[in-house]
Design an enzyme around this catalytic site. Sequence first.
Site, PDB file in Angstrom:
ATOM      1  N   ILE A  88      -3.291 -19.473   0.638  1.00 36.63           N
ATOM      2  CA  ILE A  88      -2.367 -20.550   0.271  1.00 36.63           C
ATOM      3  C   ILE A  88      -2.296 -21.599   1.379  1.00 36.63           C
ATOM      4  O   ILE A  88      -2.274 -22.803   1.121  1.00 36.63           O
ATOM      5  CB  ILE A  88      -0.979 -19.969  -0.058  1.00 36.63           C
ATOM      6  CG1 ILE A  88      -1.122 -19.007  -1.238  1.00 36.63           C
ATOM      7  CG2 ILE A  88       0.014 -21.076  -0.403  1.00 36.63           C
ATOM      8  CD1 ILE A  88      -0.080 -17.972  -1.368  1.00 36.63           C
TER       9      ILE A  88
ATOM     10  N   ASN B  30      -4.221 -15.489  13.150  1.00 39.84           N
ATOM     11  CA  ASN B  30      -4.846 -14.412  13.961  1.00 39.84           C
ATOM     12  C   ASN B  30      -6.145 -13.935  13.313  1.00 39.84           C
ATOM     13  O   ASN B  30      -6.801 -13.020  13.796  1.00 39.84           O
ATOM     14  CB  ASN B  30      -3.872 -13.241  14.149  1.00 39.84           C
ATOM     15  CG  ASN B  30      -3.573 -12.510  12.833  1.00 39.84           C
ATOM     16  OD1 ASN B  30      -4.093 -12.883  11.759  1.00 39.84           O
ATOM     17  ND2 ASN B  30      -2.742 -11.492  12.899  1.00 39.84           N
TER      18      ASN B  30
ATOM     19  N   SER C 142       8.752 -14.957  -1.545  1.00 43.70           N
ATOM     20  CA  SER C 142       8.107 -14.341  -2.710  1.00 43.70           C
ATOM     21  C   SER C 142       9.134 -13.920  -3.751  1.00 43.70           C
ATOM     22  O   SER C 142      10.254 -13.530  -3.401  1.00 43.70           O
ATOM     23  CB  SER C 142       7.328 -13.107  -2.239  1.00 43.70           C
ATOM     24  OG  SER C 142       6.974 -12.302  -3.324  1.00 43.70           O
TER      25      SER C 142
ATOM     26  N   TYR D  35       7.295  -4.621   2.248  1.00 36.70           N
ATOM     27  CA  TYR D  35       6.777  -6.017   2.285  1.00 36.70           C
ATOM     28  C   TYR D  35       7.843  -6.951   1.719  1.00 36.70           C
ATOM     29  O   TYR D  35       8.227  -7.934   2.342  1.00 36.70           O
ATOM     30  CB  TYR D  35       5.475  -6.143   1.488  1.00 36.70           C
ATOM     31  CG  TYR D  35       5.213  -7.557   1.054  1.00 36.70           C
ATOM     32  CD1 TYR D  35       5.519  -7.968  -0.243  1.00 36.70           C
ATOM     33  CD2 TYR D  35       4.708  -8.503   1.942  1.00 36.70           C
ATOM     34  CE1 TYR D  35       5.320  -9.284  -0.641  1.00 36.70           C
ATOM     35  CE2 TYR D  35       4.516  -9.813   1.550  1.00 36.70           C
ATOM     36  CZ  TYR D  35       4.834 -10.200   0.263  1.00 36.70           C
ATOM     37  OH  TYR D  35       4.655 -11.499  -0.132  1.00 36.70           O
TER      38      TYR D  35
ATOM     39  N   LYS E 170      10.392 -10.046   3.464  1.00 35.51           N
ATOM     40  CA  LYS E 170      10.597 -11.419   2.963  1.00 35.51           C
ATOM     41  C   LYS E 170      12.100 -11.677   2.797  1.00 35.51           C
ATOM     42  O   LYS E 170      12.611 -12.735   3.158  1.00 35.51           O
ATOM     43  CB  LYS E 170       9.874 -11.618   1.626  1.00 35.51           C
ATOM     44  CG  LYS E 170       8.368 -11.619   1.716  1.00 35.51           C
ATOM     45  CD  LYS E 170       7.837 -12.820   2.508  1.00 35.51           C
ATOM     46  CE  LYS E 170       6.330 -12.907   2.472  1.00 35.51           C
ATOM     47  NZ  LYS E 170       5.796 -14.035   3.271  1.00 35.51           N
TER      48      LYS E 170
ATOM     49  N   TYR F 144       7.295 -17.776  -4.110  1.00 38.68           N
ATOM     50  CA  TYR F 144       6.073 -17.840  -4.920  1.00 38.68           C
ATOM     51  C   TYR F 144       6.134 -16.764  -5.992  1.00 38.68           C
ATOM     52  O   TYR F 144       6.603 -15.654  -5.721  1.00 38.68           O
ATOM     53  CB  TYR F 144       4.835 -17.522  -4.093  1.00 38.68           C
ATOM     54  CG  TYR F 144       4.601 -18.322  -2.853  1.00 38.68           C
ATOM     55  CD1 TYR F 144       3.711 -17.849  -1.902  1.00 38.68           C
ATOM     56  CD2 TYR F 144       5.239 -19.523  -2.600  1.00 38.68           C
ATOM     57  CE1 TYR F 144       3.446 -18.562  -0.729  1.00 38.68           C
ATOM     58  CE2 TYR F 144       4.996 -20.238  -1.438  1.00 38.68           C
ATOM     59  CZ  TYR F 144       4.097 -19.746  -0.513  1.00 38.68           C
ATOM     60  OH  TYR F 144       3.854 -20.436   0.650  1.00 38.68           O
ATOM     61  N   PHE F 145       5.548 -17.071  -7.116  1.00 40.42           N
ATOM     62  CA  PHE F 145       5.344 -16.029  -8.112  1.00 40.42           C
ATOM     63  C   PHE F 145       3.947 -15.465  -7.880  1.00 40.42           C
ATOM     64  O   PHE F 145       3.696 -14.928  -6.789  1.00 40.42           O
ATOM     65  CB  PHE F 145       5.684 -16.585  -9.505  1.00 40.42           C
ATOM     66  CG  PHE F 145       7.191 -16.546  -9.655  1.00 40.42           C
ATOM     67  CD1 PHE F 145       8.001 -17.422  -8.929  1.00 40.42           C
ATOM     68  CD2 PHE F 145       7.799 -15.576 -10.435  1.00 40.42           C
ATOM     69  CE1 PHE F 145       9.392 -17.349  -8.994  1.00 40.42           C
ATOM     70  CE2 PHE F 145       9.197 -15.509 -10.518  1.00 40.42           C
ATOM     71  CZ  PHE F 145       9.989 -16.379  -9.793  1.00 40.42           C
TER      72      PHE F 145
ATOM     73  N   ASN G 214      -4.699  -5.796  -3.366  1.00 38.71           N
ATOM     74  CA  ASN G 214      -3.755  -5.093  -4.249  1.00 38.71           C
ATOM     75  C   ASN G 214      -3.604  -5.860  -5.545  1.00 38.71           C
ATOM     76  O   ASN G 214      -3.265  -5.311  -6.567  1.00 38.71           O
ATOM     77  CB  ASN G 214      -2.335  -5.113  -3.619  1.00 38.71           C
ATOM     78  CG  ASN G 214      -2.205  -4.123  -2.503  1.00 38.71           C
ATOM     79  OD1 ASN G 214      -2.245  -2.925  -2.731  1.00 38.71           O
ATOM     80  ND2 ASN G 214      -2.075  -4.618  -1.294  1.00 38.71           N
ATOM     81  N   ASN G 215      -3.745  -7.202  -5.401  1.00 38.55           N
ATOM     82  CA  ASN G 215      -3.339  -8.053  -6.509  1.00 38.55           C
ATOM     83  C   ASN G 215      -4.383  -8.095  -7.627  1.00 38.55           C
ATOM     84  O   ASN G 215      -5.577  -7.886  -7.391  1.00 38.55           O
ATOM     85  CB  ASN G 215      -3.062  -9.472  -5.996  1.00 38.55           C
ATOM     86  CG  ASN G 215      -1.864  -9.519  -5.050  1.00 38.55           C
ATOM     87  OD1 ASN G 215      -1.932 -10.130  -4.010  1.00 38.55           O
ATOM     88  ND2 ASN G 215      -0.777  -8.867  -5.422  1.00 38.55           N
TER      89      ASN G 215
ATOM     90  N   ARG H  97       1.977   1.651 -12.244  1.00 40.41           N
ATOM     91  CA  ARG H  97       2.019   1.652 -10.776  1.00 40.41           C
ATOM     92  C   ARG H  97       3.476   1.709 -10.341  1.00 40.41           C
ATOM     93  O   ARG H  97       4.306   0.950 -10.861  1.00 40.41           O
ATOM     94  CB  ARG H  97       1.344   0.387 -10.237  1.00 40.41           C
ATOM     95  CG  ARG H  97       1.318   0.250  -8.742  1.00 40.41           C
ATOM     96  CD  ARG H  97       0.498  -0.946  -8.286  1.00 40.41           C
ATOM     97  NE  ARG H  97       1.096  -2.218  -8.733  1.00 40.41           N
ATOM     98  CZ  ARG H  97       0.593  -3.414  -8.429  1.00 40.41           C
ATOM     99  NH1 ARG H  97      -0.496  -3.529  -7.689  1.00 40.41           N
ATOM    100  NH2 ARG H  97       1.179  -4.523  -8.871  1.00 40.41           N
TER     101      ARG H  97
HETATM  102  C1  WQD Z   1       0.266  -8.244 -11.269  1.00 37.59           C
HETATM  103  C2  WQD Z   1       0.173  -7.425 -12.570  1.00 37.59           C
HETATM  104  C3  WQD Z   1       0.268  -5.066 -12.218  1.00 37.59           C
HETATM  105  C4  WQD Z   1      -3.583  -4.787 -10.121  1.00 37.59           C
HETATM  106  C5  WQD Z   1       2.806  -8.790  -5.866  1.00 37.59           C
HETATM  107  C6  WQD Z   1       3.847  -8.930  -4.802  1.00 37.59           C
HETATM  108  C7  WQD Z   1       4.355 -10.342  -4.751  1.00 37.59           C
HETATM  109  C8  WQD Z   1       3.197 -11.290  -4.589  1.00 37.59           C
HETATM  110  C9  WQD Z   1       2.206 -11.086  -5.720  1.00 37.59           C
HETATM  111  C10 WQD Z   1       2.693 -11.922  -2.317  1.00 37.59           C
HETATM  112  C11 WQD Z   1       1.147  -6.251 -12.575  1.00 37.59           C
HETATM  113  C12 WQD Z   1      -1.092  -5.472 -12.799  1.00 37.59           C
HETATM  114  C13 WQD Z   1      -2.476  -5.297 -10.788  1.00 37.59           C
HETATM  115  C14 WQD Z   1      -4.450  -3.886 -10.784  1.00 37.59           C
HETATM  116  C15 WQD Z   1      -3.078  -4.055 -12.753  1.00 37.59           C
HETATM  117  N1  WQD Z   1       2.539 -11.079  -3.354  1.00 37.59           N
HETATM  118  N2  WQD Z   1      -2.232  -4.927 -12.078  1.00 37.59           N
HETATM  119  N3  WQD Z   1      -4.160  -3.556 -12.084  1.00 37.59           N
HETATM  120  O1  WQD Z   1       2.859  -6.861  -8.299  1.00 37.59           O
HETATM  121  O2  WQD Z   1       3.349  -9.003  -9.607  1.00 37.59           O
HETATM  122  O3  WQD Z   1       3.347  -9.056  -7.129  1.00 37.59           O
HETATM  123  O4  WQD Z   1       1.769  -9.732  -5.633  1.00 37.59           O
HETATM  124  O5  WQD Z   1       3.465 -12.833  -2.212  1.00 37.59           O
HETATM  125  O6  WQD Z   1       5.214 -10.471  -3.659  1.00 37.59           O
HETATM  126  O7  WQD Z   1       4.925  -8.088  -5.120  1.00 37.59           O
HETATM  127  O8  WQD Z   1       1.207  -8.764  -8.368  1.00 37.59           O
HETATM  128  O9  WQD Z   1      -1.205  -8.875  -8.744  1.00 37.59           O
HETATM  129  O10 WQD Z   1      -0.233  -6.735  -7.787  1.00 37.59           O
HETATM  130  O11 WQD Z   1       0.161  -7.323 -10.182  1.00 37.59           O
HETATM  131  O12 WQD Z   1      -2.849  -3.716 -13.933  1.00 37.59           O
HETATM  132  O13 WQD Z   1      -5.474  -3.374 -10.240  1.00 37.59           O
HETATM  133  O14 WQD Z   1      -1.130  -6.884 -12.670  1.00 37.59           O
HETATM  134  O15 WQD Z   1       0.712  -3.848 -12.801  1.00 37.59           O
HETATM  135  O16 WQD Z   1       1.614  -6.095 -13.919  1.00 37.59           O
HETATM  136  P1  WQD Z   1       2.737  -8.335  -8.428  1.00 37.59           P
HETATM  137  P2  WQD Z   1      -0.093  -7.910  -8.706  1.00 37.59           P
END
Ligand code: WQD
Length: 334
Positions: free
Chosen positions: A12, A32, A124, A150, A154, A178-179, A199-200, A291
């Site tokens: 971002i 960093n 967030s 995490y 925030k 942010y969403f 993770n996302n 999850r």
């Molecule tokens: C989105 C959707 C999952 C991965 C987090 C943080 C938030 C922000 C954004 C930083 C959910 C689904 C995900 C996968 C899936 N981070 N999913 N399989 O959890 O809404 O938010 O990231 O600012 O602070 O909390 O985002 O992308 O992890 O998940 O099905 O392998 O995708 O269940 O419904 P989330 P996400």
Amino acid sequence: MKVLLTGGTGYIGSHTAIELLKLGYEVEIMDNLFNSKITVLDRIEEIAGVKPKFYKVDLLDKEGMDKMFAEGGYDLVIHFAGLKAVGESVEKPLKYYENNVGGTINLLECMKKYGVNKIVFSSSATVYGDQGVAELTEEMQTGVGITNPYGETKHVIEEILKDVAEAEPEFEATILRYFNPVGAHPSGLIGEDPNDIPNNLMPIIMKVSTGEIEKLKVYGNDYDTVDGTGVRDYIHVVDLAKGHVAAIEKMKPGISIFNLGTGKGTSVLEMVAAFEKASGEKLPYEIVGRRAGDLAEIYANPGKAEKELSWKTELTIEDAMNDTINYLKHLKEK
Ligand code: WQD
């Protein structure tokens, strides 16, 4: 106006640097490089025609930060730097509190010492916890039911900014919640390229499409949503970057808080379908269990930012998917 971006070589931060440079702002970047690459500076130069001055400094390096601020003469700081892997924060809470909260305290002390009294903070939607409703507005109580350290960091940083604003009348802090940021710069030269294991949803979809990950695991399809899968508010990173420009143009004393989202929800399977439409290829996925900590459906009410910042999103999920595919093509050519 001279702006310091902490974490500015990140996803971002780099997109925000470009929008600021396009408008003639003077931009310097501190990072960093834990979760970003220094080559992003060359990409920023290719896109915006200016290579921002760069400091390889960590938020916990008080000496390095002091030297940077002594030279900098900044008018404002946009604070992106922070650890953001939700899952890792559950395993290593102290690392997250030390880095995100301790690092922010170091930053605020440096700003005070050098007379920098304006900050935009990258927060967030996770600070809302579980409100029991899908649509989130800024006056809702935060910090209740946050499911990971995490998100707690925030929230704590937001509370610190509120207390500093109470103590120092000339302090100006804008909190941007942010969403779910997605997409890439239309040039294809920068995008989400994390060093760590993502993770996302979108970086995982990207790695499935390149074959680095075998298939997407869809975390649950038994939610009370349009198709049973999780619904989120996915905002194009360029719209998000422009939201930061809109915010710094309307800074004022005290605390200002804004949701940065589209106001629309999209399900996981709708995101998969949109990616497949853009790529022209099927994306392998498997429905697995939910999850821990996930909510069924959340999205922004972006009305306050529209009214007070004259900002709203213009780009669509389709734009985000097309820009992501374009970015992946550029990555492959490297
Ligand atoms: C989105 C959707 C999952 C991965 C987090 C943080 C938030 C922000 C954004 C930083 C959910 C689904 C995900 C996968 C899936 N981070 N999913 N399989 O959890 O809404 O938010 O990231 O600012 O602070 O909390 O985002 O992308 O992890 O998940 O099905 O392998 O995708 O269940 O419904 P989330 P996400």
